[in-house]
Design an enzyme around this catalytic site. Structure first.
Site, PDB file in Angstrom:
ATOM      1  N   ARG A  38       0.678  -1.248   0.057  1.00 31.43           N
ATOM      2  CA  ARG A  38       0.022  -0.012  -0.037  1.00 31.43           C
ATOM      3  C   ARG A  38       0.879   1.175   0.091  1.00 31.43           C
ATOM      4  O   ARG A  38       0.425   2.404  -0.457  1.00 31.43           O
ATOM      5  CB  ARG A  38      -0.888   0.009   1.177  1.00 31.43           C
ATOM      6  CG  ARG A  38      -2.162  -0.812   0.843  1.00 31.43           C
ATOM      7  CD  ARG A  38      -3.278  -0.947   2.016  1.00 31.43           C
ATOM      8  NE  ARG A  38      -4.382  -1.335   1.799  1.00 31.43           N
ATOM      9  CZ  ARG A  38      -5.111  -1.382   2.569  1.00 31.43           C
ATOM     10  NH1 ARG A  38      -5.184  -1.258   3.937  1.00 31.43           N
ATOM     11  NH2 ARG A  38      -6.524  -2.054   2.357  1.00 31.43           N
ATOM     12  N   LYS A 175     -17.717 -14.759   6.444  1.00 31.78           N
ATOM     13  CA  LYS A 175     -19.194 -14.572   6.673  1.00 31.78           C
ATOM     14  C   LYS A 175     -19.948 -14.382   5.345  1.00 31.78           C
ATOM     15  O   LYS A 175     -19.674 -13.381   4.286  1.00 31.78           O
ATOM     16  CB  LYS A 175     -19.308 -13.402   7.614  1.00 31.78           C
ATOM     17  CG  LYS A 175     -18.883 -13.498   8.934  1.00 31.78           C
ATOM     18  CD  LYS A 175     -19.127 -12.248   9.646  1.00 31.78           C
ATOM     19  CE  LYS A 175     -19.242 -12.747  11.271  1.00 31.78           C
ATOM     20  NZ  LYS A 175     -19.136 -11.452  12.078  1.00 31.78           N
TER      21      LYS A 175
HETATM   22  C1  3PG Z   1      -8.783  -1.531   5.054  1.00 31.30           C
HETATM   23  O1  3PG Z   1      -7.608  -1.860   5.558  1.00 31.30           O
HETATM   24  O2  3PG Z   1      -9.566  -2.359   4.249  1.00 31.30           O
HETATM   25  C2  3PG Z   1      -9.023  -0.177   4.862  1.00 31.30           C
HETATM   26  O3  3PG Z   1      -7.594   0.328   5.133  1.00 31.30           O
HETATM   27  C3  3PG Z   1     -10.025   0.382   5.509  1.00 31.30           C
HETATM   28  O4  3PG Z   1      -9.877   0.094   6.854  1.00 31.30           O
HETATM   29  P1  3PG Z   1     -11.134   0.085   7.757  1.00 31.30           P
HETATM   30  O5  3PG Z   1     -11.938  -1.116   7.422  1.00 31.30           O
HETATM   31  O6  3PG Z   1     -10.634  -0.084   9.282  1.00 31.30           O
HETATM   32  O7  3PG Z   1     -12.131   1.094   7.808  1.00 31.30           O
END
Ligand code: 3PG
Ligand code: MG
Length: 366
Positions: A38, A175
Site C-alpha cells: 500500500r 461470513k
Molecule cells: C482496509 O484495510 O480495509 C482499509 O484501510 C479500511 O480500513 P477500515 O476497514 O478499518 O475502515
C-alpha cells in the site's frame, strides 16, 4: 459514472502544499511492516506531485484506534518506510487518533486542510468510508484522484460494466452476512459464482446438508436459499478438508458428523473450481477457500490461486486476505491486478460508486 478530476486537472502546483490522503493501513507484526504494497502503490502519485514542484504531506489511518491516541497504532513504522521510499514527504499522525475523522466532523476537516493549497485522494482502500479525510477536503480545496485511485476505479468498473465473458467471481472468507449485498449485485453481472471459505457452509446448510461443527450463520440460511434459487450457477464444494476430535484431519464429503469442522475445500472441489476458472474470460477473486495460514488447510486456496494464475482470463484479486494468500504462495506476479482495497473493491463492484469518488466529483474547485 461521471469521471472524477485527475491530477492534471489541479491548478499549478509549483511551490504549493498538497495534502495527500493515502491508505497506508499496512499489516504490522511486532511493530514491523509485513507488506508495504500500500505504500509502494502510492509512489506514482507522490512522484507526479513532486515532479510538479509540490510539497507533499501525506495522511492515513492505521488500524482502528477508536478516536484516541494509542501507541499500538502509531504510524512511526509507516513514516520510516515512507522516508526510505519518498524522502521529503511528511506524514501526519494517525487520522483515527481524533474522533472527528470517523464522525466526519467539519471542525476536524477544517484543521486538516488548514495551510494546504490542494488535496489528492489516493486512498482507494478507504474511499468507501465517508470519513473526514476522505469526503471533507474536496469541499475546501481543489481536489483530484491520485493515480492508484484512478487505476483501481478503471479496473473494477471495467469488470462491472464490460467484462470479457464468461465472468466468474470466486468468493470466500468467513461470513455470508458481510457479502450478501455484493453477492446479489455480482449475480446480476457474472456468468457463474464460486463459493468457498467459511461462508460456503451456510450455503451447504441451506441445501440441507449436515455440516457438523462448521461455521454457519443460521440467520442467513433463508438468504442463501433465495440466492441458490436464482438462475445463475453457484458452484459450492462437493468435498471438504475437516478437523475432528483429537485434532484428526480428514477429507470428507459435505455431510459432516458432529465434532467435525470443515476448514478448507477438498481436492475434488478444488479441481472442479479450477475447471470453471480456466474456462473464464474474467475472474474476480475475493476471500480464501480455507484457513490457508495453517498448512493442513492451505491446499484448496493454493489450488484456486494457481488456477487464477494459470487461466488466460483477465484476473483481479480483491485486497485483504486473498492478496495475503497470493503473497503467502509467492504468486503475486501471476495476476493482472491486485486491488489495494478489500471492502472498497467489493463496495465499488456492488454499487458502482464510493463516497470518496462522489466527494471528488462534487469538489468546490471544479
Ligand atoms: C482496509 O484495510 O480495509 C482499509 O484501510 C479500511 O480500513 P477500515 O476497514 O478499518 O475502515
Ligand atoms: Mg492469467
Amino acid at each position: 459514472m461521471a469521471t472524477v478530476p485527475q491530477l492534471e486537472d489541479l491548478p499549478e502546483l509549483d511551490g504549493k502544499r498538497v495534502l495527500l490522503r493515502a491508505d497506508f493501513n499496512v499489516p504490522l507484526e511486532d511493530g514491523s511492516i509485513t507488506d508495504d504494497l500500500r505504500i509502494r502503490a502510492a509512489l506514482p502519485t507522490i512522484q507526479w506531485l513532486v515532479d510538479h514542484g509540490a510539497h507533499v504531506t501525506a495522511c492515513t489511518h492505521l488500524g482502528r484506534p477508536k478516536g484516541e491516541p494509542n501507541p499500538k497504532y502509531s504510524v512511526d513504522p509507516v513514516r520510516k518506510r515512507l522516508a526510505e521510499l519518498a524522502p521529503g514527504v511528511e506524514l501526519l499522525d494517525n487520522l483515527r487518533f481524533d474522533p472527528g475523522e470517523e464522525s466526519n466532523d467539519p471542525a476536524f476537516v477544517k484543521r486538516l486542510v488548514d495551510g494546504f493549497d490542494a488535496y489528492v485522494n489516493d486512498a482507494f482502500g478507504a474511499s468507501h468510508r465517508a470519513h473526514a479525510s476522505i469526503v471533507g477536503p474536496p469541499r475546501h480545496l481543489p481536489s483530484a484522484a491520485g493515480r492508484l485511485l484512478a487505476k483501481e476505479v478503471e479496473v473494477l468498473l471495467g469488470l462491472r460494466d464490460q467484462p470479457r465473458r464468461p465472468f466468474v467471481a470466486v468468493l470466500g472468507g468467513a461470513k455470508v452476512s458481510d457479502k450478501l449485498g455484493v453477492i446479489d449485485a455480482l449475480l446480476d453481472r457474472v456468468d457463474a459464482l464460486i463459493v468457498g471459505g467459511g461462508m460456503c457452509f451456510t450455503f451447504l446448510a441451506a441445501q440441507g446438508h449436515s455440516i457438523g461443527d462448521s461455521l454457519c450463520e443460521r440467520d442467513q440460511i433463508e438468504s442463501c436459499k433465495r440466492l441458490l434459487a436464482q438462475s445463475k450457477p453457484i458452484h459450492l464444494p462437493s468435498d471438504v478438508t475437516a478437523l475432528g476430535p483429537g485434532d484428526e484431519v480428514r477429507q470428507a464429503g459435505v455431510d459432516l458428523p458432529d465434532g467435525w469442522k470443515g476448514l478448507d475445500i477438498g481436492p475434488g472441489s478444488a479441481a472442479e473450481f479450477t475447471d470453471v476458472i480456466l474456462d473464464a474470460g474474467t475472474v474476480f477473486w475475493n476471500g480464501p477457500m480455507g484457513v490457508f495460514e495453517d498448512d493442513r488447510f492451505a491446499a484448496g486456496t493454493r489450488t484456486v490461486a494457481q488456477a487464477v494464475v494459470d487461466t488466460k482470463a483477465f484476473t483481479v484479486v480483491g485486497g485483504g486476505d486473498s492478496a495475503a494468500a497470493l503473497a503467502h504462495f509467492g504468486m503475486t506476479d501471476g495476476v493482472d491486478w491486485i486491488s489495494t482495497g478489500g471492502g472498497a473493491s467489493l463496495e465499488l463492484l456492488e454499487l458502482g460508486d464510493l463516497p470518496g469518488l462522489q466527494a471528488l466529483r462534487e469538489s468546490v474547485a471544479r
